[in-house]
Design a protein around this motif. Structure first.
Motif, PDB file in Angstrom:
ATOM      1  N   SER A  68      -2.027  14.643  -0.124  1.00 27.30           N
ATOM      2  CA  SER A  68      -3.245  15.317   0.345  1.00 27.30           C
ATOM      3  C   SER A  68      -2.967  16.111   1.610  1.00 27.30           C
ATOM      4  CB  SER A  68      -4.376  14.308   0.540  1.00 27.30           C
ATOM      5  OG  SER A  68      -4.099  13.428   1.593  1.00 27.30           O
TER       6      SER A  68
ATOM      7  N   ASP B 198      -8.698  16.655   3.174  1.00 26.34           N
ATOM      8  CA  ASP B 198      -7.444  17.381   3.379  1.00 26.34           C
ATOM      9  C   ASP B 198      -7.341  18.551   2.408  1.00 26.34           C
ATOM     10  OD1 ASP B 198      -5.781  14.254   3.994  1.00 26.34           O
ATOM     11  OD2 ASP B 198      -6.455  15.753   5.446  1.00 26.34           O
ATOM     12  N   ALA B 199      -7.735  18.312   1.146  1.00 22.16           N
ATOM     13  CA  ALA B 199      -7.639  19.379   0.139  1.00 22.16           C
ATOM     14  C   ALA B 199      -8.585  20.527   0.472  1.00 22.16           C
ATOM     15  CB  ALA B 199      -7.962  18.824  -1.245  1.00 22.16           C
TER      16      ALA B 199
ATOM     17  N   THR C  48      -0.254   9.074  -1.631  1.00 24.76           N
ATOM     18  CA  THR C  48      -1.425   9.943  -1.784  1.00 24.76           C
ATOM     19  C   THR C  48      -1.747  10.637  -0.454  1.00 24.76           C
ATOM     20  OG1 THR C  48      -2.863   8.019  -1.456  1.00 24.76           O
ATOM     21  CG2 THR C  48      -2.522   8.746  -3.703  1.00 24.76           C
ATOM     22  N   SER C  49      -1.493   9.962   0.669  1.00 20.40           N
ATOM     23  CA  SER C  49      -1.683  10.612   1.971  1.00 20.40           C
ATOM     24  C   SER C  49      -0.733  11.792   2.108  1.00 20.40           C
ATOM     25  CB  SER C  49      -1.424   9.634   3.114  1.00 20.40           C
ATOM     26  OG  SER C  49      -2.376   8.615   3.119  1.00 20.40           O
TER      27      SER C  49
ATOM     28  N   TYR D  17       0.826  -1.208   0.000  1.00 20.18           N
ATOM     29  CA  TYR D  17       0.000   0.000   0.000  1.00 20.18           C
ATOM     30  C   TYR D  17       0.858   1.256   0.000  1.00 20.18           C
ATOM     31  CZ  TYR D  17      -3.680  -3.321   1.070  1.00 20.18           C
ATOM     32  OH  TYR D  17      -4.548  -4.379   1.017  1.00 20.18           O
TER      33      TYR D  17
ATOM     34  N   GLU E 196      -9.003  21.922   3.114  1.00 19.26           N
ATOM     35  CA  GLU E 196      -8.358  22.895   4.010  1.00 19.26           C
ATOM     36  C   GLU E 196      -7.984  24.153   3.224  1.00 19.26           C
ATOM     37  OE1 GLU E 196      -9.460  20.935   6.768  1.00 19.26           O
ATOM     38  OE2 GLU E 196      -8.095  22.511   7.437  1.00 19.26           O
TER      39      GLU E 196
ATOM     40  N   SER F 239      -0.776   4.328  -1.363  1.00 19.08           N
ATOM     41  CA  SER F 239      -1.697   4.974  -0.431  1.00 19.08           C
ATOM     42  C   SER F 239      -0.938   5.942   0.462  1.00 19.08           C
ATOM     43  CB  SER F 239      -2.402   3.929   0.436  1.00 19.08           C
ATOM     44  OG  SER F 239      -3.324   3.185  -0.328  1.00 19.08           O
TER      45      SER F 239
ATOM     46  N   GLY G  32      -9.520  10.102   1.836  1.00 20.89           N
ATOM     47  CA  GLY G  32      -9.403  11.275   2.705  1.00 20.89           C
ATOM     48  C   GLY G  32      -8.844  12.480   1.988  1.00 20.89           C
ATOM     49  N   THR G  33      -8.578  12.318   0.673  1.00 24.92           N
ATOM     50  CA  THR G  33      -7.906  13.379  -0.087  1.00 24.92           C
ATOM     51  C   THR G  33      -8.706  14.666  -0.094  1.00 24.92           C
ATOM     52  OG1 THR G  33      -6.868  11.746  -1.528  1.00 24.92           O
ATOM     53  CG2 THR G  33      -7.001  13.985  -2.352  1.00 24.92           C
TER      54      THR G  33
ATOM     55  N   ASP H  34      -7.644  -1.345  -5.944  1.00 32.18           N
ATOM     56  CA  ASP H  34      -7.836  -2.104  -4.721  1.00 32.18           C
ATOM     57  C   ASP H  34      -7.443  -1.242  -3.528  1.00 32.18           C
ATOM     58  OD1 ASP H  34      -6.345  -5.091  -3.255  1.00 32.18           O
ATOM     59  OD2 ASP H  34      -8.301  -4.172  -2.974  1.00 32.18           O
ATOM     60  N   ARG H  35      -8.359  -1.096  -2.581  1.00 34.02           N
ATOM     61  CA  ARG H  35      -8.089  -0.360  -1.351  1.00 34.02           C
ATOM     62  C   ARG H  35      -7.527   1.037  -1.599  1.00 34.02           C
ATOM     63  NH1 ARG H  35     -10.655  -2.762   2.485  1.00 34.02           N
ATOM     64  NH2 ARG H  35     -10.751  -4.969   2.087  1.00 34.02           N
ATOM     65  N   PRO H  36      -8.326   1.931  -2.190  1.00 35.50           N
ATOM     66  CA  PRO H  36      -7.849   3.305  -2.410  1.00 35.50           C
ATOM     67  C   PRO H  36      -7.892   4.113  -1.130  1.00 35.50           C
ATOM     68  CG  PRO H  36     -10.114   3.143  -3.151  1.00 35.50           C
ATOM     69  CD  PRO H  36      -9.736   1.756  -2.652  1.00 35.50           C
ATOM     70  N   LEU H  37      -7.219   3.603  -0.080  1.00 35.52           N
ATOM     71  CA  LEU H  37      -7.325   4.226   1.236  1.00 35.52           C
ATOM     72  C   LEU H  37      -6.800   5.655   1.218  1.00 35.52           C
ATOM     73  CD1 LEU H  37      -6.145   1.195   3.371  1.00 35.52           C
ATOM     74  CD2 LEU H  37      -8.463   2.060   3.175  1.00 35.52           C
ATOM     75  N   GLY H  38      -5.724   5.863   0.440  1.00 37.24           N
ATOM     76  CA  GLY H  38      -5.148   7.203   0.422  1.00 37.24           C
ATOM     77  C   GLY H  38      -6.065   8.218  -0.240  1.00 37.24           C
ATOM     78  N   LEU H  39      -6.939   7.748  -1.162  1.00 38.59           N
ATOM     79  CA  LEU H  39      -7.767   8.691  -1.907  1.00 38.59           C
ATOM     80  C   LEU H  39      -8.983   9.145  -1.119  1.00 38.59           C
ATOM     81  CD1 LEU H  39      -7.835   7.247  -5.535  1.00 38.59           C
ATOM     82  CD2 LEU H  39      -6.711   9.306  -4.752  1.00 38.59           C
TER      83      LEU H  39
ATOM     84  N   ASN I 119     -21.741   8.337   5.656  1.00 46.27           N
ATOM     85  CA  ASN I 119     -21.873   6.914   5.973  1.00 46.27           C
ATOM     86  C   ASN I 119     -21.971   6.072   4.711  1.00 46.27           C
ATOM     87  OD1 ASN I 119     -21.693   7.081   8.724  1.00 46.27           O
ATOM     88  ND2 ASN I 119     -23.884   7.079   9.092  1.00 46.27           N
TER      89      ASN I 119
ATOM     90  N   VAL J  26      -1.380  19.415   0.765  1.00 47.54           N
ATOM     91  CA  VAL J  26      -2.286  20.501   0.364  1.00 47.54           C
ATOM     92  C   VAL J  26      -2.730  21.284   1.593  1.00 47.54           C
ATOM     93  CG1 VAL J  26      -4.530  21.030  -0.658  1.00 47.54           C
ATOM     94  CG2 VAL J  26      -3.090  19.265  -1.674  1.00 47.54           C
ATOM     95  N   SER J  27      -3.073  20.541   2.650  1.00 44.89           N
ATOM     96  CA  SER J  27      -3.473  21.178   3.902  1.00 44.89           C
ATOM     97  C   SER J  27      -2.334  22.032   4.451  1.00 44.89           C
ATOM     98  CB  SER J  27      -3.876  20.083   4.892  1.00 44.89           C
ATOM     99  OG  SER J  27      -4.027  20.609   6.172  1.00 44.89           O
TER     100      SER J  27
END
Lengths: 271, 259
Positions: free
Chosen positions: A38, B184-185, A34-35, A28, B187, A31, B180-181, B173-178, B80, A41-42
């Protein structure tokens, strides 16, 4: 002899967990990137906010900060935010809700040591990604990194240990809470307010800034950022070491009380 | 998607909230914490200046109130649904949504209202009332109507952007990073557009007009000409809507049921 063999076996178990954790974390890695982007940006929004404060007609900042140092502060703050993500706090909840906790508990291993291995493996991958991003930024002078002294390294390791202990305690709440996700905005809010993610804590009025600096969030947030940037004084780092030790011991003691109580509520189910 | 169906979803969401009372209380308490931190950050900044890009403290607080209100509205109505959607895509558990005689995309994201987040609207509303009073904003005026309209469009923009990010789970698969993008953006949208350099301002007001979602209402309060900004935001929202619909149809073709 038996004690030596047992210690070697436990070390092998730790290394095995560490290598599996590294493989999982590397899967990952995008991921993590991308964290980083993002969160950046903050951070950029905060940089421009404080630059606007400096450039406004009536603007003035504490002499400790100018445009360059405030930019560096928020870039390093982003790096620290990647290294201490909220997802770490919910690993136990994921194990519990997926049913995999049964297997973790049934194995002949120390749960804390195994969790530490997973924790370290994730930090290694995140550290590599953060390092790859920070290196060019430090070359061009945007991120001001300093070579840490031995005392700085001790503090940074202790703050990492504090975050691990914090995660253990928060993680056990999953045995009482059906939904853990409300704790995520709690963590984000506390890191924003007390961890220095939205503003350097030394810009707050005294003594509020000092109190927040030596809270757990200030230690693995604001003070870690200052230490990485080489702007923390020796007194601050020494005080940080003492505070991190005290908080870690308190949290570990709390975990020792919570964990048996949590296990007594646990009803193992086959997944 | 009828009002009767929405009524059913509301009752289900209420029952779910009462089942997980501890989580509801935590959401209520902690949901305001990050918003409060944002307010503190602005107050700390104004310890060292009287204005930010010609905006007073009250203009910035009004902007913050709009931004937080947009996020609360999204949280109550859609969060949700989005949070569980990518798991259900990956686990192949969308059969129910595709089998019903209702729009599958709407059914997948609507119906899981996060009612505990509703009281967290108190803080942004208080910010808007407090700053609006200092700025002389009248509740009964065409500008107030325009502000409400702009805010509703901002909620739509925010929701559609999140929808597009979440639905990438059909491909990644598992776009976990996306997932919360956008949060954060966003902000970047909690600051006046004028503090950003020209290139960044152009990118976030004309290419991906996320800053316009919060700056337009303040522009209306300041009596600025916002017609072009409104047109850009409207066009972007329509583009996001069309993209989200197209993406869902394409994603449904790749969907594999686990049932």
């Amino acid at each position: 002899m038996f004690a030596i063999r047992q210690a070697l076996w436990r070390m092998r178990s730790f290394v095995a967990h560490l290598s599996v954790g590294l493989s999982t974390a590397l899967t990952y890695r995008w991921s993590v990137l991308t964290s980083v982007l993002s969160l950046a940006v903050s951070a950029v929004a905060s940089v421009f906010l404080w630059r606007a404060v400096l450039s406004s007609e009536s603007g003035h900042l504490d002499v400790r900060y100018d445009e360059g140092s405030i930019t560096s502060y928020f870039l390093l703050s982003t790096a620290v935010a990647v290294l201490y993500p909220s997802s770490t706090l919910f690993r136990l909840a994921r194990l519990l809700h997926s049913g995999r906790l049964n297997y973790e508990l049934a194995r002949p291993q120390n749960f804390v040591v195994a969790s530490l291995a997973w924790f370290l493996s994730a930090r290694v991958v995140e550290g590599l990604v953060v390092g790859l991003v920070l290196f060019p930024l430090s070359v061009v002078g945007l991120a001001r990194l300093s070579v840490p002294s031995f005392v700085d390294v001790v503090f940074l390791l202790l703050s990492g240990g504090l975050f691990f202990a914090f995660g253990l305690v928060v993680g056990t709440l999953c045995f009482w809470l059906v939904e853990m996700w409300p704790l995520q905005p709690l963590y984000a809010g506390l890191m924003a307010l007390a961890g220095g993610r939205l503003f350097p804590l030394d810009l707050m009025p005294d003594p509020l800034g000092a109190i927040l600096t030596y809270s757990p969030f200030g230690l693995f947030g604001f003070l870690s950022v200052k230490t990485l940037g080489g702007t923390a004084s020796a007194e601050e780092v020494h005080a940080g070491i003492v505070a991190a030790l005290v908080w870690t011991l308190l949290l570990y003691a709390l975990w020792q009380v919570l964990w048996p109580s949590a296990l007594s509520r646990f009803e193992a189910m086959e997944n | 998607m009828t009002f009767a169906l929405l009524g059913v979803f509301f009752r289900q969401s209420l029952a779910r909230m009462l089942t997980n009372r501890a989580a509801a209380v935590l959401t209520l308490g902690f949901g305001v914490l990050f918003a409060a931190a944002q307010v503190v950050a602005i107050l700390v900044a104004f310890r060292f200046t009287d204005s930010l890009g010609e905006w007073s403290l009250y203009h910035v607080l009004f902007l913050l109130g709009i931004a937080e209100l947009v996020q609360v509205a999204y949280a109550v109505l859609f969060v949700n649904g989005h949070e569980s959607l990518f798991e259900r895509i990956l686990e192949g558990e969308l059969d129910y949504e595709f089998a019903r005689p209702v729009d599958s995309q709407m059914l997948a994201i609507v119906g899981r209202f996060d009612l505990p987040s509703l009281p967290t609207a108190v803080l942004p509303l208080a910010l808007l009332v407090y700053s609006g009073w200092h700025l002389g904003v009248s509740l009964v005026s065409w500008s107030s109507v325009a502000i409400v309209g702009a805010t509703i469009m901002s909620v739509a923009f925010y929701t559609l952007a999140n929808q597009i990010l979440v639905t990438t789970a059909f491909w990644i698969d598992r776009p976990l990073g996306l997932t919360g993008t956008l949060e954060d953006a966003y902000e970047a949208a909690k600051r006046p557009a004028s503090i950003y350099p020209r290139g960044v301002r152009f990118a976030f007001t004309r290419l991906v007009p996320i800053i316009l979602t919060t700056n337009i209402p303040v522009g209306l309060v300041r009596g600025e000409a916002v017609a072009i900004d409104m047109a850009v935001l409207s066009a972007a929202t329509i583009v996001l809507f069309l993209l989200a619909r197209w993406q869902w149809r394409r994603g449904a073709m790749r969907y594999a049921s686990a049932g």
